[in-house]
Design a protein around this motif. Structure first.
Motif, PDB file in Angstrom:
ATOM      1  N   LYS A 121       0.854  -1.272  -0.279  1.00  0.00           N
ATOM      2  CA  LYS A 121       0.064   0.016   0.202  1.00  0.00           C
ATOM      3  C   LYS A 121       0.873   1.163   0.018  1.00  0.00           C
ATOM      4  O   LYS A 121       0.552   2.241  -0.678  1.00  0.00           O
ATOM      5  CB  LYS A 121      -0.881   0.158   1.092  1.00  0.00           C
ATOM      6  N   GLN A 122       2.041   1.308   0.826  1.00  0.00           N
ATOM      7  CA  GLN A 122       2.684   2.324   0.846  1.00  0.00           C
ATOM      8  C   GLN A 122       3.614   2.660  -0.532  1.00  0.00           C
ATOM      9  O   GLN A 122       3.832   3.807  -0.914  1.00  0.00           O
ATOM     10  CB  GLN A 122       3.799   2.320   2.211  1.00  0.00           C
ATOM     11  N   LEU A 123       3.928   1.306  -0.970  1.00  0.00           N
ATOM     12  CA  LEU A 123       4.893   1.558  -2.051  1.00  0.00           C
ATOM     13  C   LEU A 123       3.833   1.950  -3.200  1.00  0.00           C
ATOM     14  O   LEU A 123       4.243   2.698  -4.085  1.00  0.00           O
ATOM     15  CB  LEU A 123       5.236   0.200  -2.581  1.00  0.00           C
ATOM     16  N   ARG A 124       2.647   1.610  -3.525  1.00  0.00           N
ATOM     17  CA  ARG A 124       1.793   2.193  -4.499  1.00  0.00           C
ATOM     18  C   ARG A 124       1.676   3.641  -4.379  1.00  0.00           C
ATOM     19  O   ARG A 124       1.494   4.225  -5.235  1.00  0.00           O
ATOM     20  CB  ARG A 124       0.341   1.577  -4.325  1.00  0.00           C
ATOM     21  N   LEU A 125       1.452   4.192  -3.032  1.00  0.00           N
ATOM     22  CA  LEU A 125       1.231   5.721  -2.919  1.00  0.00           C
ATOM     23  C   LEU A 125       2.763   6.319  -3.246  1.00  0.00           C
ATOM     24  O   LEU A 125       2.375   7.423  -3.754  1.00  0.00           O
ATOM     25  CB  LEU A 125       0.995   5.912  -1.458  1.00  0.00           C
ATOM     26  N   ASP A 126       3.762   5.762  -2.985  1.00  0.00           N
ATOM     27  CA  ASP A 126       5.120   6.241  -3.370  1.00  0.00           C
ATOM     28  C   ASP A 126       5.080   6.321  -5.005  1.00  0.00           C
ATOM     29  O   ASP A 126       5.635   7.435  -5.368  1.00  0.00           O
ATOM     30  CB  ASP A 126       6.286   5.603  -2.748  1.00  0.00           C
ATOM     31  N   ILE A 127       4.674   5.195  -5.526  1.00  0.00           N
ATOM     32  CA  ILE A 127       4.696   5.303  -7.074  1.00  0.00           C
ATOM     33  C   ILE A 127       3.932   6.558  -7.573  1.00  0.00           C
ATOM     34  O   ILE A 127       4.125   7.372  -8.608  1.00  0.00           O
ATOM     35  CB  ILE A 127       4.598   3.897  -7.459  1.00  0.00           C
ATOM     36  N   ILE A 128       2.458   6.379  -7.283  1.00  0.00           N
ATOM     37  CA  ILE A 128       1.726   7.660  -7.453  1.00  0.00           C
ATOM     38  C   ILE A 128       2.124   8.642  -7.350  1.00  0.00           C
ATOM     39  O   ILE A 128       2.022   9.840  -8.274  1.00  0.00           O
ATOM     40  CB  ILE A 128       0.327   7.422  -6.820  1.00  0.00           C
ATOM     41  N   ASP A 129       2.954   9.134  -6.111  1.00  0.00           N
ATOM     42  CA  ASP A 129       3.206  10.603  -5.901  1.00  0.00           C
ATOM     43  C   ASP A 129       4.584  10.765  -6.788  1.00  0.00           C
ATOM     44  O   ASP A 129       4.581  11.997  -7.387  1.00  0.00           O
ATOM     45  CB  ASP A 129       3.992  10.366  -4.459  1.00  0.00           C
ATOM     46  N   GLU A 130       5.282   9.825  -7.101  1.00  0.00           N
ATOM     47  CA  GLU A 130       6.505  10.200  -8.172  1.00  0.00           C
ATOM     48  C   GLU A 130       5.795  10.480  -9.477  1.00  0.00           C
ATOM     49  O   GLU A 130       6.510  11.247 -10.410  1.00  0.00           O
ATOM     50  CB  GLU A 130       7.525   9.082  -8.090  1.00  0.00           C
ATOM     51  N   LEU A 131       4.874   9.625 -10.053  1.00  0.00           N
ATOM     52  CA  LEU A 131       4.493   9.811 -11.177  1.00  0.00           C
ATOM     53  C   LEU A 131       3.789  11.347 -11.264  1.00  0.00           C
ATOM     54  O   LEU A 131       3.852  12.010 -12.393  1.00  0.00           O
ATOM     55  CB  LEU A 131       3.387   8.790 -11.702  1.00  0.00           C
ATOM     56  N   ASP A 132       3.012  11.809 -10.168  1.00  0.00           N
ATOM     57  CA  ASP A 132       2.235  12.962 -10.318  1.00  0.00           C
ATOM     58  C   ASP A 132       3.232  14.243 -10.057  1.00  0.00           C
ATOM     59  O   ASP A 132       3.283  15.464 -10.646  1.00  0.00           O
ATOM     60  CB  ASP A 132       1.427  12.973  -9.244  1.00  0.00           C
ATOM     61  N   PHE A 133       4.520  13.747  -9.714  1.00  0.00           N
ATOM     62  CA  PHE A 133       5.432  14.944  -9.479  1.00  0.00           C
ATOM     63  C   PHE A 133       6.317  15.360 -10.646  1.00  0.00           C
ATOM     64  O   PHE A 133       6.727  16.169 -10.697  1.00  0.00           O
ATOM     65  CB  PHE A 133       6.500  14.448  -8.267  1.00  0.00           C
ATOM     66  N   GLU A 134       6.187  14.133 -11.788  1.00  0.00           N
ATOM     67  CA  GLU A 134       6.805  14.356 -12.980  1.00  0.00           C
ATOM     68  C   GLU A 134       6.143  15.363 -13.776  1.00  0.00           C
ATOM     69  O   GLU A 134       4.882  15.008 -14.328  1.00  0.00           O
ATOM     70  CB  GLU A 134       7.184  13.170 -13.562  1.00  0.00           C
ATOM     71  N   PRO A 135       6.639  16.572 -13.952  1.00  0.00           N
ATOM     72  CA  PRO A 135       5.709  17.478 -14.934  1.00  0.00           C
ATOM     73  C   PRO A 135       5.678  17.326 -16.391  1.00  0.00           C
ATOM     74  O   PRO A 135       4.593  17.681 -17.070  1.00  0.00           O
ATOM     75  CB  PRO A 135       6.526  18.946 -14.764  1.00  0.00           C
ATOM     76  N   SER A 136       6.581  16.280 -16.928  1.00  0.00           N
ATOM     77  CA  SER A 136       6.701  16.126 -18.549  1.00  0.00           C
ATOM     78  C   SER A 136       5.549  15.348 -19.045  1.00  0.00           C
ATOM     79  O   SER A 136       5.386  15.248 -20.217  1.00  0.00           O
ATOM     80  CB  SER A 136       8.194  15.829 -18.722  1.00  0.00           C
ATOM     81  N   ILE A 137       5.043  14.620 -18.046  1.00  0.00           N
ATOM     82  CA  ILE A 137       4.159  13.666 -18.303  1.00  0.00           C
ATOM     83  C   ILE A 137       2.481  13.975 -17.731  1.00  0.00           C
ATOM     84  O   ILE A 137       2.657  14.394 -16.508  1.00  0.00           O
ATOM     85  CB  ILE A 137       4.326  11.986 -18.278  1.00  0.00           C
ATOM     86  N   ASP A 138       1.524  13.563 -18.157  1.00  0.00           N
ATOM     87  CA  ASP A 138       0.242  13.346 -17.556  1.00  0.00           C
ATOM     88  C   ASP A 138      -0.169  12.102 -17.158  1.00  0.00           C
ATOM     89  O   ASP A 138      -0.406  11.215 -17.924  1.00  0.00           O
ATOM     90  CB  ASP A 138      -0.966  13.975 -18.539  1.00  0.00           C
ATOM     91  N   ALA A 139      -0.211  11.805 -15.932  1.00  0.00           N
ATOM     92  CA  ALA A 139      -0.157  10.451 -15.271  1.00  0.00           C
ATOM     93  C   ALA A 139      -1.466  10.222 -14.736  1.00  0.00           C
ATOM     94  O   ALA A 139      -1.773   9.153 -13.933  1.00  0.00           O
ATOM     95  CB  ALA A 139       0.846  10.120 -14.226  1.00  0.00           C
ATOM     96  N   ALA A 140      -2.600  11.322 -14.929  1.00  0.00           N
ATOM     97  CA  ALA A 140      -3.930  11.070 -14.633  1.00  0.00           C
ATOM     98  C   ALA A 140      -4.519   9.732 -14.910  1.00  0.00           C
ATOM     99  O   ALA A 140      -5.531   9.159 -14.339  1.00  0.00           O
ATOM    100  CB  ALA A 140      -4.864  12.126 -14.853  1.00  0.00           C
ATOM    101  N   ASP A 141      -4.133   9.147 -16.081  1.00  0.00           N
ATOM    102  CA  ASP A 141      -4.712   7.974 -16.591  1.00  0.00           C
ATOM    103  C   ASP A 141      -4.086   6.599 -16.451  1.00  0.00           C
ATOM    104  O   ASP A 141      -4.129   5.480 -17.186  1.00  0.00           O
ATOM    105  CB  ASP A 141      -5.146   8.327 -18.143  1.00  0.00           C
ATOM    106  N   ILE A 142      -2.915   6.755 -15.532  1.00  0.00           N
ATOM    107  CA  ILE A 142      -1.922   5.766 -15.404  1.00  0.00           C
ATOM    108  C   ILE A 142      -2.592   5.099 -14.144  1.00  0.00           C
ATOM    109  O   ILE A 142      -2.780   5.606 -12.997  1.00  0.00           O
ATOM    110  CB  ILE A 142      -0.612   6.065 -15.402  1.00  0.00           C
ATOM    111  N   GLY A 143      -2.937   3.621 -14.353  1.00  0.00           N
ATOM    112  CA  GLY A 143      -3.212   2.757 -12.897  1.00  0.00           C
ATOM    113  C   GLY A 143      -2.198   1.991 -12.585  1.00  0.00           C
ATOM    114  O   GLY A 143      -1.160   1.771 -13.031  1.00  0.00           O
TER     115      GLY A 143
END
Length: 215
Positions: A4-26
């Motif tokens: 659960k924590q790892l999933r949250l860390d991954i989502i945070d890292e994807l959201d933090f990257e400004p060059s891509i739109d990670a809204a549709d990545i599961g």
């Protein structure tokens, strides 16, 4: 670390990257194995997402199920993509474009032929990854120089030791007939990828067998 924590860390890292739109990545995580689903706008965005996830501490492996969906209803024709690829490869002085055969089917690109160095094969893939209409790349370029196994192994060991983000003390290198085998332990998946890249960067490497374990 829990899944659960790892999933949250991954989502945070994807959201933090400004060059891509990670809204549709599961993102789903099971015992450190990450499954990525959903879709992105370009193949380049897909590669960026993969790179981000690989470097999150705790990720043991990745199952990539991300789909590339170009923006808009217009789909670039395969022959137009092929022309753009041919021109792009021709413009790069480090890429022997005359040795590379390109085919395109429904936006997916296949690269075939021979090069002298692995970096040339990687450069060819990077050069076309951002082109409009490209949905995937199969890089089947073969590396065919003639160098000694001892020289290749020595270069790889030195490259591993130079990498500031990599603990090379637990990695063993063996080379035979251009095939590099990496054994030992690394701390996370991104470190494992760094070791693979160091192996591929050596001259004469035709294949890398990664037997490294993520602790």
């Amino acid at each position: 670390m829990t899944d659960k924590q790892l999933r949250l860390d991954i989502i945070d890292e994807l959201d933090f990257e400004p060059s891509i739109d990670a809204a549709d990545i599961g993102v789903a995580v099971d015992q450190g194995v990450v499954t990525l689903t959903g879709h992105v706008r370009s193949y380049s965005d897909k590669l960026t997402a993969m790179d981000i996830v690989e470097n999150v501490v705790g990720v043991r492996a990745i199952a990539d199920e991300i789909e590339v969906r170009p923006i808009g209803a217009h789909i670039t024709a395969d022959d137009e993509i092929a022309k753009r690829i041919a021109n792009t490869l021709r413009w790069h002085t480090s890429i022997p474009d005359e040795r590379i055969h390109v085919t395109v089917s429904k936006g997916r690109v296949s690269l075939e032929g021979d090069v002298e160095w692995r970096y040339q094969a990687d450069a060819a893939e990077r050069a076309i990854a951002k082109l409009t209409g490209v949905t995937g790349i199969d890089n089947d370029l073969k590396v065919r120089p003639a160098v000694s196994a001892e020289d290749v192994a020595d270069r790889i060991r030195k490259a591993l030791m130079r990498d500031a983000e990599l603990d090379a003390s637990g990695i063993r290198v063996a080379v035979q007939d251009g095939i590099v085998t990496l054994k030992g332990n690394v701390r996370y998946l991104g470190e494992r990828r760094s070791a693979e890249r160091a192996a591929w960067a050596a001259p004469g490497v035709t294949k890398v067998v990664d037997d490294l374990a993520v602790q």
